[in-house]
Scaffold this active site. Structure first.
Site, PDB file in Angstrom:
ATOM      1  N   SER A   3       0.803  -1.222   0.000  1.00  0.00           N
ATOM      2  CA  SER A   3       0.000   0.000   0.000  1.00  0.00           C
ATOM      3  C   SER A   3       0.838   1.276   0.000  1.00  0.00           C
ATOM      4  CB  SER A   3      -0.939   0.005   1.215  1.00  0.00           C
ATOM      5  OG  SER A   3      -0.181   0.072   2.407  1.00  0.00           O
ATOM      6  N   SER A   4       2.166   1.141   0.034  1.00  0.00           N
ATOM      7  CA  SER A   4       3.002   2.342   0.157  1.00  0.00           C
ATOM      8  C   SER A   4       4.386   2.095  -0.452  1.00  0.00           C
ATOM      9  CB  SER A   4       3.136   2.677   1.654  1.00  0.00           C
ATOM     10  OG  SER A   4       4.114   3.668   1.875  1.00  0.00           O
ATOM     11  N   GLY A   5       5.041   3.154  -0.846  1.00  0.00           N
ATOM     12  CA  GLY A   5       6.468   3.107  -1.217  1.00  0.00           C
ATOM     13  C   GLY A   5       6.842   2.056  -2.247  1.00  0.00           C
ATOM     14  N   ARG A  22      -1.639  -3.316   6.822  1.00  0.00           N
ATOM     15  CA  ARG A  22      -2.546  -3.174   7.969  1.00  0.00           C
ATOM     16  C   ARG A  22      -3.674  -2.181   7.706  1.00  0.00           C
ATOM     17  NH1 ARG A  22       1.957  -1.584  12.140  1.00  0.00           N
ATOM     18  NH2 ARG A  22       2.380  -0.429  10.238  1.00  0.00           N
ATOM     19  N   LYS A  35      -5.173   3.074   3.664  1.00  0.00           N
ATOM     20  CA  LYS A  35      -4.034   3.152   2.732  1.00  0.00           C
ATOM     21  C   LYS A  35      -4.179   2.128   1.609  1.00  0.00           C
ATOM     22  CE  LYS A  35      -0.323   3.160   5.616  1.00  0.00           C
ATOM     23  NZ  LYS A  35       1.114   2.970   5.869  1.00  0.00           N
ATOM     24  N   ASP A  85      -2.215  -7.818   9.662  1.00  0.00           N
ATOM     25  CA  ASP A  85      -0.887  -7.542  10.218  1.00  0.00           C
ATOM     26  C   ASP A  85      -0.058  -8.807  10.019  1.00  0.00           C
ATOM     27  OD1 ASP A  85       1.355  -7.221  11.929  1.00  0.00           O
ATOM     28  OD2 ASP A  85       0.221  -5.785  13.151  1.00  0.00           O
ATOM     29  N   SER A 108      14.958  -7.121   1.083  1.00  0.00           N
ATOM     30  CA  SER A 108      15.904  -6.891   2.173  1.00  0.00           C
ATOM     31  C   SER A 108      16.319  -5.429   2.110  1.00  0.00           C
ATOM     32  CB  SER A 108      17.079  -7.858   2.038  1.00  0.00           C
ATOM     33  OG  SER A 108      18.051  -7.603   3.011  1.00  0.00           O
ATOM     34  N   TYR A 114      17.615  -3.103  12.714  1.00  0.00           N
ATOM     35  CA  TYR A 114      17.167  -3.247  11.320  1.00  0.00           C
ATOM     36  C   TYR A 114      18.107  -4.158  10.524  1.00  0.00           C
ATOM     37  CZ  TYR A 114      15.795  -1.717   6.605  1.00  0.00           C
ATOM     38  OH  TYR A 114      15.385  -1.665   5.296  1.00  0.00           O
ATOM     39  N   LYS A 143      17.284  -7.730   8.662  1.00  0.00           N
ATOM     40  CA  LYS A 143      17.476  -7.962   7.227  1.00  0.00           C
ATOM     41  C   LYS A 143      18.532  -9.033   6.954  1.00  0.00           C
ATOM     42  CE  LYS A 143      14.369  -5.034   5.651  1.00  0.00           C
ATOM     43  NZ  LYS A 143      13.149  -5.521   4.951  1.00  0.00           N
TER      44      LYS A 143
HETATM   45  N1  LIG Z   1      12.821   3.194   1.744  1.00  0.00           N
HETATM   46  C1  LIG Z   1      14.060   2.784   1.886  1.00  0.00           C
HETATM   47  O1  LIG Z   1      15.004   3.572   1.989  1.00  0.00           O
HETATM   48  C2  LIG Z   1      14.350   1.320   1.866  1.00  0.00           C
HETATM   49  C3  LIG Z   1      13.402   0.369   2.173  1.00  0.00           C
HETATM   50  N2  LIG Z   1      13.734  -0.966   2.181  1.00  0.00           N
HETATM   51  C4  LIG Z   1      12.734  -1.985   2.519  1.00  0.00           C
HETATM   52  O2  LIG Z   1      11.679  -1.927   1.575  1.00  0.00           O
HETATM   53  C5  LIG Z   1      10.464  -2.317   2.178  1.00  0.00           C
HETATM   54  C6  LIG Z   1       9.413  -1.257   1.928  1.00  0.00           C
HETATM   55  O3  LIG Z   1       9.869  -0.037   2.438  1.00  0.00           O
HETATM   56  P1  LIG Z   1       9.166   1.367   2.111  1.00  0.00           P
HETATM   57  O4  LIG Z   1       8.409   1.258   0.862  1.00  0.00           O
HETATM   58  O5  LIG Z   1      10.202   2.392   2.274  1.00  0.00           O
HETATM   59  O6  LIG Z   1       8.185   1.445   3.358  1.00  0.00           O
HETATM   60  P2  LIG Z   1       6.820   2.232   3.661  1.00  0.00           P
HETATM   61  O7  LIG Z   1       6.846   2.536   5.113  1.00  0.00           O
HETATM   62  O8  LIG Z   1       6.606   3.332   2.697  1.00  0.00           O
HETATM   63  O9  LIG Z   1       5.735   1.082   3.411  1.00  0.00           O
HETATM   64  C7  LIG Z   1       5.728  -0.053   4.232  1.00  0.00           C
HETATM   65  C8  LIG Z   1       4.582  -0.953   3.853  1.00  0.00           C
HETATM   66  O10 LIG Z   1       4.569  -2.082   4.737  1.00  0.00           O
HETATM   67  C9  LIG Z   1       3.297  -2.174   5.381  1.00  0.00           C
HETATM   68  N3  LIG Z   1       3.463  -2.728   6.720  1.00  0.00           N
HETATM   69  C10 LIG Z   1       4.212  -2.230   7.739  1.00  0.00           C
HETATM   70  N4  LIG Z   1       4.073  -2.983   8.835  1.00  0.00           N
HETATM   71  C11 LIG Z   1       3.229  -3.992   8.510  1.00  0.00           C
HETATM   72  C12 LIG Z   1       2.679  -5.083   9.228  1.00  0.00           C
HETATM   73  N5  LIG Z   1       2.993  -5.299  10.519  1.00  0.00           N
HETATM   74  N6  LIG Z   1       1.836  -5.922   8.599  1.00  0.00           N
HETATM   75  C13 LIG Z   1       1.513  -5.700   7.298  1.00  0.00           C
HETATM   76  N7  LIG Z   1       1.989  -4.707   6.570  1.00  0.00           N
HETATM   77  C14 LIG Z   1       2.846  -3.844   7.161  1.00  0.00           C
HETATM   78  C15 LIG Z   1       2.782  -0.721   5.388  1.00  0.00           C
HETATM   79  O11 LIG Z   1       1.381  -0.606   5.498  1.00  0.00           O
HETATM   80  P3  LIG Z   1       0.635  -0.440   6.957  1.00  0.00           P
HETATM   81  O12 LIG Z   1       1.454   0.524   7.748  1.00  0.00           O
HETATM   82  O13 LIG Z   1      -0.736   0.017   6.631  1.00  0.00           O
HETATM   83  O14 LIG Z   1       0.655  -1.818   7.533  1.00  0.00           O
HETATM   84  C16 LIG Z   1       3.232  -0.280   4.003  1.00  0.00           C
HETATM   85  O15 LIG Z   1       2.355  -0.775   3.014  1.00  0.00           O
HETATM   86  C17 LIG Z   1      10.779  -2.548   3.664  1.00  0.00           C
HETATM   87  O16 LIG Z   1      10.966  -3.913   3.871  1.00  0.00           O
HETATM   88  C18 LIG Z   1      12.076  -1.791   3.865  1.00  0.00           C
HETATM   89  O17 LIG Z   1      12.831  -2.322   4.909  1.00  0.00           O
HETATM   90  C19 LIG Z   1      14.985  -1.383   1.870  1.00  0.00           C
HETATM   91  C20 LIG Z   1      15.949  -0.489   1.551  1.00  0.00           C
HETATM   92  C21 LIG Z   1      15.718   0.930   1.531  1.00  0.00           C
HETATM   93  C1  LIG Z   2      32.829  -3.082  -2.529  1.00  0.00           C
HETATM   94  C2  LIG Z   2      31.731  -2.660  -1.837  1.00  0.00           C
HETATM   95  C3  LIG Z   2      30.941  -1.481  -2.332  1.00  0.00           C
HETATM   96  C4  LIG Z   2      30.151  -1.007  -1.291  1.00  0.00           C
HETATM   97  C5  LIG Z   2      29.232   0.136  -1.355  1.00  0.00           C
HETATM   98  C6  LIG Z   2      28.638   0.168  -0.003  1.00  0.00           C
HETATM   99  C7  LIG Z   2      27.490   1.040   0.206  1.00  0.00           C
HETATM  100  C8  LIG Z   2      26.759   0.633   1.444  1.00  0.00           C
HETATM  101  C9  LIG Z   2      25.701   1.574   1.799  1.00  0.00           C
HETATM  102  C10 LIG Z   2      24.667   0.982   2.675  1.00  0.00           C
HETATM  103  C11 LIG Z   2      23.427   1.795   2.663  1.00  0.00           C
HETATM  104  C12 LIG Z   2      22.359   1.220   3.510  1.00  0.00           C
HETATM  105  C13 LIG Z   2      21.042   1.870   3.184  1.00  0.00           C
HETATM  106  C14 LIG Z   2      19.931   1.272   3.942  1.00  0.00           C
HETATM  107  C15 LIG Z   2      18.616   1.746   3.410  1.00  0.00           C
HETATM  108  C16 LIG Z   2      17.488   1.269   4.222  1.00  0.00           C
HETATM  109  O1  LIG Z   2      17.176   0.114   4.241  1.00  0.00           O
HETATM  110  C17 LIG Z   2      16.832   2.298   5.048  1.00  0.00           C
HETATM  111  N1  LIG Z   2      16.565   3.503   4.353  1.00  0.00           N
HETATM  112  C18 LIG Z   2      15.585   1.789   5.653  1.00  0.00           C
HETATM  113  O2  LIG Z   2      14.567   1.874   4.810  1.00  0.00           O
END
Ligand SMILES: NC(=O)C1=CN([C@@H]2O[C@H](COP(=O)(O)OP(=O)(O)OC[C@H]3O[C@@H](n4cnc5c(N)ncnc54)[C@H](OP(=O)(O)O)[C@@H]3O)[C@@H](O)[C@H]2O)C=CC1
Ligand SMILES: CCCCCCCCCCCCCCCC(=O)[C@@H](N)CO
Length: 330
Positions: free
Chosen positions: A47-49, A70, A74, A96, A173, A187, A191
């Site tokens: 539902s997001s991101g 949840r 959204k 959830d 991840s 975190y 992951k």
């Molecule tokens: N954005 C970033 O910088 C990065 C994100 N990630 C990973 O990508 C994934 C998505 O992140 P992002 O799009 O930024 O996150 P958002 O917070 O924008 O979206 C998270 C989503 O997960 C749902 N969610 C959260 N908790 C629960 C729960 N307990 N049960 C069911 N659904 C749940 C939320 O909906 P609701 O709250 O309604 O449940 C929402 O749809 C995550 O796993 C994050 O760790 C990885 C690297 C970088």
């Molecule tokens: C030879 C090796 C090359 C290495 C390059 C290394 C770069 C590492 C950077 C790590 C960035 C972590 C971001 C986490 C984002 C995230 O999950 C949060 N925003 C939560 O959402």
């Protein structure tokens, strides 16, 4: 002269060809193509991101899409957004991931799943010392146990599917799931756990033609990321800036392409590619080219990794020195 020519020939022609031939015979599991058109793609946190971008992408490519999260509000907004954008109606499920019974009901209602994308996740960047234990447990519960709940609910039907095509279970991840980063003790732990789960699971489900992927996004512009930034430690920002930031659509595109080609590791940007090669370890590799690069580049990437560690510890040291000279700015 003849000797020099001979060693050049051995080093750059014979050795690489022999290595390629050897890798070709030993690489397991074999390559696979996983179509998503007309198949059921189920996305948690859809539902997001990143999850919402994945829903858009999968719908655009002709998949039947379900999303789970949840908040019903959204979910409804996401459903309308995808409808507006692609004309496609996604199915929504409010649950959830920590609640196994709720998840099981949703999965049963959704019908047989061909591609499960475990994208839900929570993240708080904060020094462990400042983080409540309850928040650590919450992170592990949602990010790790939530995945176990989903897989336990989905796997029985996925295993006995009538469809002869390969199926997929993909985890979202993070690059913080490949290397531990300041501020991400909880975190990163959650992951990293997904990697162990994914590696073990792939061995258990390969005979059922189910293929596991791990997606490693860098910082990505999402509502969750905006929220995270409000109280993120300065050092987390500095270290995470070693990898570029991405848009959710770009991450979704990489993720869907990686899932379709059955890749076990799916990096999203060039730093991520280097990180995936540097941390290949004992993970499966289906691509001959990538396996070749991993073998040949291992040493040099270890040097690059140590250079990154040097620069990160340098930032940490400087930050502490600066804090001592002006203690009020913690
Ligand atoms: N954005 C970033 O910088 C990065 C994100 N990630 C990973 O990508 C994934 C998505 O992140 P992002 O799009 O930024 O996150 P958002 O917070 O924008 O979206 C998270 C989503 O997960 C749902 N969610 C959260 N908790 C629960 C729960 N307990 N049960 C069911 N659904 C749940 C939320 O909906 P609701 O709250 O309604 O449940 C929402 O749809 C995550 O796993 C994050 O760790 C990885 C690297 C970088
Ligand atoms: C030879 C090796 C090359 C290495 C390059 C290394 C770069 C590492 C950077 C790590 C960035 C972590 C971001 C986490 C984002 C995230 O999950 C949060 N925003 C939560 O959402």
């Amino acid at each position: 002269m003849a000797d020099a020519y001979f060693s050049f020939f051995t080093l750059f022609i014979i050795f690489p060809l022999a290595l390629l031939a050897f890798l070709y015979f030993i690489l397991r599991p074999r390559t696979v193509q996983i179509p998503i058109k007309n198949r059921h793609v189920f996305i948690t946190g859809g539902s997001s991101g990143i999850g919402l971008a994945l829903a858009h992408r999968a719908a655009t490519e002709g998949a039947r899409v379900s999303i789970l999260a949840r908040s019903p509000k959204k979910l409804e907004e996401a459903k309308n957004a995808v409808k507006l954008n692609t004309g496609i109606e996604v199915a929504v499920f409010a649950a959830d991931v920590r609640d196994y019974d709720a998840v099981k009901r949703a999965v049963e209602e959704a019908g047989q799943i061909d591609v499960l994308i475990l994208n839900h996740g929570v993240f708080t960047a904060l020094e462990l010392e400042k983080m409540e234990l309850s928040e650590v447990k919450f992170t592990m519960d949602v990010n790790v146990i939530g995945c176990f709940n989903m897989i336990k609910a989905v796997l029985p039907a996925m295993k006995i599917r009538k469809d002869p095509l390969p199926a997929s279970i993909a985890f979202v991840s993070s690059q913080a799931g490949q290397v531990g980063i300041y501020g991400y003790a909880a975190y990163s732990a959650s992951k990293f756990a997904l990697r162990g789960l994914a590696e073990a699971l792939q061995q258990e489900v390969i005979a059922d033609n189910i293929h596991v992927s791990l997606i490693f996004p860098p910082d990505t512009d999402t509502p969750g990321f905006v929220e995270e930034n409000k109280r993120k430690p300065e050092l987390t920002k500095i270290i995470a800036a070693s990898s570029g930031a991405m848009k959710a659509d770009e991450v979704a595109q990489k993720a869907i392409d990686g899932i379709k080609s059955g890749s076990f590791f799916i990096p999203c940007n060039s730093e991520g590619l280097a990180l995936s090669i540097a941390t290949a370890g004992l993970s499966p590799q289906r691509s001959l080219l990538m396996a070749f690069v991993e073998v040949v580049a291992a040493g040099i990437l270890r040097i690059a990794s140590l250079c990154f560690q040097w620069s990160w510890y340098d930032s940490i040291e400087k930050w502490h020195i600066q804090r001592k000279s002006s203690p009020q700015s913690s």
